[in-house]
Design an enzyme around this catalytic site. Structure first.
Site, PDB file in Angstrom:
ATOM      1  N   ASN A  21     -18.058  27.364 -22.416  1.00 40.44           N
ATOM      2  CA  ASN A  21     -18.653  26.267 -21.657  1.00 40.44           C
ATOM      3  C   ASN A  21     -18.334  26.360 -20.165  1.00 40.44           C
ATOM      4  O   ASN A  21     -17.194  26.625 -19.788  1.00 40.44           O
ATOM      5  CB  ASN A  21     -18.144  24.926 -22.191  1.00 40.44           C
ATOM      6  CG  ASN A  21     -18.528  24.704 -23.641  1.00 40.44           C
ATOM      7  OD1 ASN A  21     -19.579  25.165 -24.076  1.00 40.44           O
ATOM      8  ND2 ASN A  21     -17.674  24.033 -24.377  1.00 40.44           N
ATOM      9  N   ASN A  80      -1.920  -2.446  13.351  1.00 42.56           N
ATOM     10  CA  ASN A  80      -3.381  -2.283  13.339  1.00 42.56           C
ATOM     11  C   ASN A  80      -3.831  -1.032  14.086  1.00 42.56           C
ATOM     12  O   ASN A  80      -4.662  -0.265  13.594  1.00 42.56           O
ATOM     13  CB  ASN A  80      -4.062  -3.522  13.929  1.00 42.56           C
ATOM     14  CG  ASN A  80      -3.793  -4.762  13.095  1.00 42.56           C
ATOM     15  OD1 ASN A  80      -3.217  -4.667  12.006  1.00 42.56           O
ATOM     16  ND2 ASN A  80      -4.191  -5.919  13.591  1.00 42.56           N
ATOM     17  N   GLU A 121     -19.706  22.004 -14.339  1.00 37.76           N
ATOM     18  CA  GLU A 121     -20.023  20.679 -14.877  1.00 37.76           C
ATOM     19  C   GLU A 121     -19.160  19.606 -14.217  1.00 37.76           C
ATOM     20  O   GLU A 121     -19.623  18.516 -13.882  1.00 37.76           O
ATOM     21  CB  GLU A 121     -19.815  20.646 -16.398  1.00 37.76           C
ATOM     22  CG  GLU A 121     -20.888  21.398 -17.155  1.00 37.76           C
ATOM     23  CD  GLU A 121     -20.589  21.467 -18.650  1.00 37.76           C
ATOM     24  OE1 GLU A 121     -20.832  20.477 -19.338  1.00 37.76           O
ATOM     25  OE2 GLU A 121     -20.116  22.513 -19.112  1.00 37.76           O
ATOM     26  N   SER A 174     -14.748  25.883 -27.285  1.00 34.83           N
ATOM     27  CA  SER A 174     -14.887  24.649 -28.036  1.00 34.83           C
ATOM     28  C   SER A 174     -13.829  24.641 -29.130  1.00 34.83           C
ATOM     29  O   SER A 174     -13.490  25.690 -29.674  1.00 34.83           O
ATOM     30  CB  SER A 174     -16.285  24.585 -28.655  1.00 34.83           C
ATOM     31  OG  SER A 174     -16.268  23.742 -29.789  1.00 34.83           O
ATOM     32  N   SER A 224       0.820  -1.218   0.000  1.00 34.07           N
ATOM     33  CA  SER A 224       0.000   0.000   0.000  1.00 34.07           C
ATOM     34  C   SER A 224       0.851   1.264   0.000  1.00 34.07           C
ATOM     35  O   SER A 224       0.329   2.369   0.009  1.00 34.07           O
ATOM     36  CB  SER A 224      -0.929   0.010   1.214  1.00 34.07           C
ATOM     37  OG  SER A 224      -0.189  -0.166   2.403  1.00 34.07           O
TER      38      SER A 224
HETATM   39  N1  ARG Z   1      -1.172  -1.271   5.521  1.00 38.12           N
HETATM   40  C1  ARG Z   1      -2.071  -1.777   6.494  1.00 38.12           C
HETATM   41  C2  ARG Z   1      -3.432  -1.059   6.381  1.00 38.12           C
HETATM   42  O1  ARG Z   1      -3.487  -0.076   5.742  1.00 38.12           O
HETATM   43  C3  ARG Z   1      -1.525  -1.572   7.871  1.00 38.12           C
HETATM   44  C4  ARG Z   1      -2.054  -2.554   8.863  1.00 38.12           C
HETATM   45  C5  ARG Z   1      -1.524  -3.906   8.543  1.00 38.12           C
HETATM   46  N2  ARG Z   1      -1.888  -4.866   9.522  1.00 38.12           N
HETATM   47  C6  ARG Z   1      -1.841  -6.163   9.279  1.00 38.12           C
HETATM   48  N3  ARG Z   1      -2.204  -6.953  10.243  1.00 38.12           N
HETATM   49  N4  ARG Z   1      -1.432  -6.661   8.151  1.00 38.12           N
HETATM   50  O2  ARG Z   1      -4.431  -1.465   6.929  1.00 38.12           O
END
Ligand code: ARG
Length: 464
Positions: free
Chosen positions: A290, A115, A295, A282, A28
């Site tokens: 426009n 977490n 919009e 345009s 991520s």
């Molecule tokens: N990148 C994870 C999220 O956005 C962080 C938490 C990850 N926790 C785990 N138990 N894999 O939620």
């Protein structure tokens, strides 16, 4: 020993590294690096608490502070090297910290889990975003008040079913949006209270066995209180959903306003002009100007509504406590915030640049028998039951329509065909000004009432 440090396997528990495709799928860091500065803030507070509670040494705390300060500088300057192998913002920063300060960096994660860490980061991010949005909403409201001030006597048709209904003033119409935005502001303020709770200390899901002091961390980070159930704290994202719902309403209000600006700007209405800097031409039709910005606001409302549905759907099937599903909360949330910030910013500027065409508004109000209700009310005041008055006026309107004129153009003897109660004083009632002036109660369109609404609006803007 294997671990995140060697970028290869998670730990001795694993016998093979994560497949390359899976790594990409689960990482991520490409989007959650937006949380970096909040992650650092949270880590500093956590480390300070660990040291206060003698869980880490004062020396560790010093090292962690030094390392995080350097990381912050690297993030801000853009020099920080993000690695997909390290999955997310949290592991990237922790790894860098360990590289910079050694064992102290490895101790930072004591009594904490990603977490509760990520839940804390998202809340810090959102609290900041809300504070920024509250100001932007008010800046737009101030622009509405400023424009409305000049148009208490600018008469335009008010519509229902997009048919001319009754005359209103442009100021009164604008102030309707002020009210919507005021509720939006209240909603965000209210949502902020529930965002502003500290999850940290909940660890993975059940709390931690270290003698931590969560209130201290809450204080350091400016949270109003701690989340009072560890399972709930790490798993629910209702605060983000609630925010996105409030955001969808803001966009919905601006989408309605945009629709009106688009209509008003079309030559068929010709009520207003939007400054050129908010419009485009345009490539083929040289005459076109426009209204792209309104919009797009209307279009982007669909996008934010979509984010709300995405977050609700993300949550609905999750058993307690944390599940990786929650990683998917970030992109919709970030995009909602960014869309809203940009939209509100551009809108305040666009409203300030609206050029009003009072003559076209007035001409439109004079078509469509906008004062028919006033005539009915006039007859009621002369003693007719309302339903009879309604019928008499309906016949008068039909007559005017056949003649191709307005009610006020019909001579008195002709008007009296519809009711003998009609007298000379009717022409004042049939005038647009008379119609406005008659609605003289709080919330009504009479100029003194709109003036009072504007003063209330100004004191509200100053007082919050
Ligand atoms: N990148 C994870 C999220 O956005 C962080 C938490 C990850 N926790 C785990 N138990 N894999 O939620």
């Amino acid at each position: 020993m294997a671990g995140i440090q060697d970028n290869d396997t998670w730990s001795g528990r694993f016998s093979e590294p994560v497949a390359e495709l899976v790594k990409r799928y689960t990482a991520s860091v490409d989007f959650d690096r937006k949380l970096a500065l909040f992650d650092i803030r949270g880590s500093l507070a956590h480390a300070e608490m660990l040291a206060t509670c003698s869980i880490i040494s004062p020396q560790d705390l010093q090292d962690i502070r030094r390392g995080l300060a350097q990381i912050e500088a690297e993030v801000v300057s853009g020099d920080f090297v993000w690695s997909l192998d390290l999955e997310d913002v949290h592991l990237n920063i922790e790894k860098r910290l360990t590289t910079l300060v050694g064992d102290a960096g490895k101790r930072l994660h004591t009594g904490r889990s990603r977490n509760d860490q990520v839940a804390t980061d998202v809340r810090l991010y959102l609290r900041d975003a809300i504070d920024q949005l509250l100001e932007l909403i008010q800046a737009l409201q101030a622009a509405l008040v400023e424009l409305a001030q000049h148009h208490i006597h600018t008469i335009m048709p008010g519509f229902t079913h997009l048919q001319v209904a009754q005359p209103v003033s442009f100021a009164h119409h604008l102030m309707a949006y002020f009210e919507m935005l005021k509720r939006d502001h209240e909603r965000l303020q209210d949502c902020r209270k529930r965002v502003n709770r500290l999850p940290l200390g909940s660890a993975a899901l059940a709390g931690t066995s270290y003698p931590i002091r969560r209130e201290l961390v809450a204080d350091l980070l400016g949270f109003e209180a701690v989340c009072e159930n560890s399972l709930d704290a790490v798993s629910d994202r209702d605060f983000a959903i609630e925010f996105t719902a409030a955001a969808a309403l803001i966009m919905t209000h601006l989408s309605r306003f945009s629709e009106e600006l688009i209509l008003w700007m079309s030559p068929r209405f010709g009520f207003i002009d939007i400054a050129d800097r908010f419009c485009t031409g345009s490539s083929i039709m040289p005459q076109k100007k426009n209204p792209d910005v309104p919009e797009l606001v209307r279009g982007k409302t669909g996008r934010v509504n979509g984010h709300l549905v995405a977050l609700l759907t993300l949550m609905k099937g999750q058993p307690l406590a944390y599940n990786k599903d929650n990683q998917e909360d970030k992109e919709p949330l970030f995009d909602t915030v960014e869309t809203l910030v940009q939209t509100l910013r551009i809108y305040a500027d666009m409203v300030a640049g609206i050029r009003v065409k009072p003559d076209a508004m007035r001409a439109a109000a004079l078509q469509g028998y906008a004062t028919a209700t006033d005539l009915a009310d006039y007859l009621v005041k002369k003693g007719l039951p309302f339903r009879d008055a309604h019928e008499a006026v309906a016949l008068a309107v039909r007559y005017a329509e056949q003649k191709g004129c307005d009610l006020s153009d019909i001579a008195l003897p002709e008007l009296q065909q519809f009711s003998t109660q009609i007298g000379d004083d009717v022409y004042q009632v049939l005038s647009l000004e008379g119609s406005l002036a008659a609605r003289d109660h709080i919330g009504g369109v009479a100029p003194p009432q709109v003036q009072a609404a504007l003063s209330r609006a100004r004191s509200w803007l100053q007082g919050t």
